[in-house]
Motif scaffolding. Structure first.
Motif, PDB file in Angstrom:
ATOM      1  N   ARG A 151       5.971 -57.213  -0.322  1.00  0.00           N
ATOM      2  CA  ARG A 151       4.573 -56.975  -0.723  1.00  0.00           C
ATOM      3  C   ARG A 151       3.810 -56.126   0.287  1.00  0.00           C
ATOM      4  NH1 ARG A 151       5.999 -62.053  -2.474  1.00  0.00           N
ATOM      5  NH2 ARG A 151       5.536 -62.534  -4.665  1.00  0.00           N
ATOM      6  N   ASP A 152       4.514 -55.264   0.979  1.00  0.00           N
ATOM      7  CA  ASP A 152       3.882 -54.364   1.942  1.00  0.00           C
ATOM      8  C   ASP A 152       3.461 -53.096   1.206  1.00  0.00           C
ATOM      9  OD1 ASP A 152       3.380 -52.371   3.937  1.00  0.00           O
ATOM     10  OD2 ASP A 152       4.520 -53.563   5.386  1.00  0.00           O
ATOM     11  N   LEU A 153       2.158 -52.948   0.960  1.00  0.00           N
ATOM     12  CA  LEU A 153       1.667 -51.801   0.206  1.00  0.00           C
ATOM     13  C   LEU A 153       1.900 -50.498   0.959  1.00  0.00           C
ATOM     14  CD1 LEU A 153       0.202 -51.209  -2.495  1.00  0.00           C
ATOM     15  CD2 LEU A 153      -1.936 -51.157  -1.207  1.00  0.00           C
ATOM     16  N   GLY A 154       1.851 -50.566   2.285  1.00  0.00           N
ATOM     17  CA  GLY A 154       2.063 -49.366   3.085  1.00  0.00           C
ATOM     18  C   GLY A 154       3.464 -48.799   2.919  1.00  0.00           C
ATOM     19  N   LEU A 155       4.476 -49.662   2.975  1.00  0.00           N
ATOM     20  CA  LEU A 155       5.853 -49.201   2.800  1.00  0.00           C
ATOM     21  C   LEU A 155       6.079 -48.694   1.372  1.00  0.00           C
ATOM     22  CD1 LEU A 155       7.894 -51.934   4.726  1.00  0.00           C
ATOM     23  CD2 LEU A 155       7.290 -49.622   5.486  1.00  0.00           C
ATOM     24  N   THR A 156       5.511 -49.396   0.404  1.00  0.00           N
ATOM     25  CA  THR A 156       5.635 -48.967  -0.983  1.00  0.00           C
ATOM     26  C   THR A 156       4.939 -47.628  -1.184  1.00  0.00           C
ATOM     27  OG1 THR A 156       5.535 -51.313  -1.591  1.00  0.00           O
ATOM     28  CG2 THR A 156       5.393 -49.715  -3.380  1.00  0.00           C
ATOM     29  N   TYR A 157       3.793 -47.455  -0.546  1.00  0.00           N
ATOM     30  CA  TYR A 157       3.058 -46.184  -0.571  1.00  0.00           C
ATOM     31  C   TYR A 157       3.953 -45.059  -0.055  1.00  0.00           C
ATOM     32  CZ  TYR A 157      -0.622 -42.788   0.753  1.00  0.00           C
ATOM     33  OH  TYR A 157      -1.386 -41.661   0.901  1.00  0.00           O
ATOM     34  N   ASP A 158       4.560 -45.265   1.096  1.00  0.00           N
ATOM     35  CA  ASP A 158       5.421 -44.225   1.677  1.00  0.00           C
ATOM     36  C   ASP A 158       6.554 -43.868   0.734  1.00  0.00           C
ATOM     37  OD1 ASP A 158       3.854 -44.178   3.934  1.00  0.00           O
ATOM     38  OD2 ASP A 158       5.171 -45.474   5.121  1.00  0.00           O
ATOM     39  N   TRP A 159       7.187 -44.881   0.154  1.00  0.00           N
ATOM     40  CA  TRP A 159       8.329 -44.624  -0.728  1.00  0.00           C
ATOM     41  C   TRP A 159       7.904 -43.840  -1.963  1.00  0.00           C
ATOM     42  CZ3 TRP A 159      10.174 -45.617  -5.652  1.00  0.00           C
ATOM     43  CH2 TRP A 159      11.539 -45.393  -5.828  1.00  0.00           C
ATOM     44  N   PHE A 164       7.948 -39.373  -5.277  1.00  0.00           N
ATOM     45  CA  PHE A 164       7.421 -38.892  -6.550  1.00  0.00           C
ATOM     46  C   PHE A 164       6.013 -38.312  -6.493  1.00  0.00           C
ATOM     47  CE2 PHE A 164      10.327 -42.447  -7.445  1.00  0.00           C
ATOM     48  CZ  PHE A 164      11.244 -41.821  -8.266  1.00  0.00           C
ATOM     49  N   ILE A 165       5.088 -39.037  -5.899  1.00  0.00           N
ATOM     50  CA  ILE A 165       3.670 -38.737  -6.089  1.00  0.00           C
ATOM     51  C   ILE A 165       3.258 -37.392  -5.499  1.00  0.00           C
ATOM     52  CG2 ILE A 165       1.338 -39.454  -5.420  1.00  0.00           C
ATOM     53  CD1 ILE A 165       2.225 -42.346  -5.850  1.00  0.00           C
ATOM     54  N   ALA A 166       3.653 -37.099  -4.271  1.00  0.00           N
ATOM     55  CA  ALA A 166       3.217 -35.857  -3.624  1.00  0.00           C
ATOM     56  C   ALA A 166       3.632 -34.643  -4.444  1.00  0.00           C
ATOM     57  CB  ALA A 166       3.793 -35.775  -2.212  1.00  0.00           C
ATOM     58  N   GLU A 167       4.871 -34.622  -4.868  1.00  0.00           N
ATOM     59  CA  GLU A 167       5.368 -33.487  -5.656  1.00  0.00           C
ATOM     60  C   GLU A 167       4.672 -33.410  -7.013  1.00  0.00           C
ATOM     61  OE1 GLU A 167       9.601 -31.826  -7.509  1.00  0.00           O
ATOM     62  OE2 GLU A 167       9.595 -33.415  -6.003  1.00  0.00           O
ATOM     63  N   ALA A 168       4.445 -34.565  -7.641  1.00  0.00           N
ATOM     64  CA  ALA A 168       3.801 -34.579  -8.960  1.00  0.00           C
ATOM     65  C   ALA A 168       2.362 -34.072  -8.866  1.00  0.00           C
ATOM     66  CB  ALA A 168       3.831 -35.995  -9.536  1.00  0.00           C
ATOM     67  N   VAL A 169       1.626 -34.472  -7.851  1.00  0.00           N
ATOM     68  CA  VAL A 169       0.251 -33.997  -7.671  1.00  0.00           C
ATOM     69  C   VAL A 169       0.238 -32.499  -7.420  1.00  0.00           C
ATOM     70  CG1 VAL A 169      -1.783 -34.109  -6.173  1.00  0.00           C
ATOM     71  CG2 VAL A 169      -0.644 -36.215  -6.887  1.00  0.00           C
ATOM     72  N   ASP A 170       1.169 -32.011  -6.608  1.00  0.00           N
ATOM     73  CA  ASP A 170       1.262 -30.564  -6.369  1.00  0.00           C
ATOM     74  C   ASP A 170       1.494 -29.811  -7.671  1.00  0.00           C
ATOM     75  OD1 ASP A 170       0.857 -30.919  -3.689  1.00  0.00           O
ATOM     76  OD2 ASP A 170       2.968 -30.740  -3.120  1.00  0.00           O
ATOM     77  N   ARG A 171       2.336 -30.347  -8.541  1.00  0.00           N
ATOM     78  CA  ARG A 171       2.599 -29.689  -9.829  1.00  0.00           C
ATOM     79  C   ARG A 171       1.338 -29.634 -10.669  1.00  0.00           C
ATOM     80  NH1 ARG A 171       7.652 -32.623  -9.991  1.00  0.00           N
ATOM     81  NH2 ARG A 171       6.698 -34.124 -11.429  1.00  0.00           N
ATOM     82  N   VAL A 172       0.580 -30.721 -10.675  1.00  0.00           N
ATOM     83  CA  VAL A 172      -0.672 -30.754 -11.447  1.00  0.00           C
ATOM     84  C   VAL A 172      -1.629 -29.681 -10.938  1.00  0.00           C
ATOM     85  CG1 VAL A 172      -2.752 -32.107 -11.920  1.00  0.00           C
ATOM     86  CG2 VAL A 172      -0.505 -33.170 -12.116  1.00  0.00           C
TER      87      VAL A 172
END
Length: 215
Positions: A151-159, A164-172
Motif C-alpha cells: 500500500r505504498d502509493l509512492g512506489l506504485t506512483y513510480d511504477w 505507462f503514465i509519462a509516455e501516455a501524457v506525452d502522447r496526449v
C-alpha cells in the motif's frame, strides 16, 4: 491461451527497469483474481453460485481499488508536472488517460489478454466492450501492484509513471499540438478559452466536484 500467472509476472517485471522491481509477487493468488474476469467466472465454471459471486466481488474489489489508486496517481502526476497548463486543461488530460480506451491500451501493452481468463463471449463482443473488459483487468492489476508494494502509493506512483503514465501524457500533449484534425486539439482550444474567462464556476475545485474521493 488462458490464465498464465508466470508469463504475466514476467511481462510485468520487464515493464519497469528502474530501481523498483516486481520480479517476484508475494501474493500470486491476488494476481490470479485480477486476471480472471467475472464473465469467465459466470461462464459455467464448476463452482456453486455463491462462490461465483464471491470470486466476482473479489475481482471487482481489486478493480475498484486499482481505479482509485490510478486516478490519484495521474492527478498527482499532472499537478506536479503540468500545473502551468491550468486546472481545466489538466482535467481534460486526466479524463483522456483514465478512459477505458487508454487503460485497455495499457493492458494490451502488457499482453494481458493472452494471460487472462476473459470469458467465452469476449471474442464476439464489440471492440468497445472488449476495451471495457481489458480496462477492468488492468485496473485490477493496479490494485494488486498497490498491495504488492504494501500500500505504498509512492512506489506504485513510480511504477505506473515509468511504465505507462509519462509516455501516455506525452502522447496526449503531442497530439493536441500537432494534429490539426484531432478532437483532442479542439478540446484544448476550448479549454484555453474557458481558462481565459476565469469564471469562478469553472475553477479547478468545481471541475473536481465529482472526484472529491480521489483528492
Amino acid at each position: 491461451m488462458g490464465l498464465n500467472i508466470k508469463a504475466a509476472k514476467e511481462a510485468i517485471a520487464k515493464r519497469y527497469v528502474g530501481s523498483i522491481s516486481l520480479s517476484d509477487f508475494q501474493h500470486p493468488e491476488l494476481l490470479e483474481i485480477a486476471l480472471t474476469h467475472p464473465n469467465y467466472i459466470y461462464d459455467g465454471s464448476n463452482i456453486i453460485r455463491p462462490q461465483q459471486k464471491q470470486r466476482a466481488l473479489e475481482h471487482q474489489g481489486l478493480a475498484n481499488l486499482g481505479y482509485v489508486v490510478f486516478c490519484r496517481i495521474i492527478s498527482n502526476y499532472l499537478s506536479d508536472n503540468f500545473s502551468y497548463l491550468g486546472g481545466a486543461t489538466i482535467t481534460v488530460i486526466e479524463s483522456d488517460i483514465v478512459s477505458r480506451k487508454v487503460l485497455a491500451e495499457f493492458a494490451k501493452e502488457l499482453n494481458l489478454k493472452q494471460f487472462s481468463l476473459l470469458g467465452k463471449s469476449y471474442k464476439w463482443k464489440h471492440k468497445s466492450e472488449q476495451n471495457k473488459i481489458l480496462a477492468q483487468i488492468f485496473e485490477a492489476l493496479v490494485g494488486v501492484i498497490f498491495l504488492e508494494f504494501d500500500r505504498d502509493l509512492g512506489l506504485t506512483y513510480d511504477w505506473l509513471v515509468e511504465s505507462f503514465i509519462a509516455e501516455a501524457v506525452d502522447r496526449v500533449l503531442i497530439t493536441a499540438v500537432k494534429d490539426d484534425d484531432s478532437d483532442l486539439e479542439t478540446d484544448f482550444q476550448l479549454i484555453d478559452w474557458i481558462e481565459a474567462l476565469k469564471l469562478p464556476l469553472l475553477n479547478q475545485n468545481s471541475l473536481y466536484r465529482n472526484k472529491e474521493f480521489f483528492v
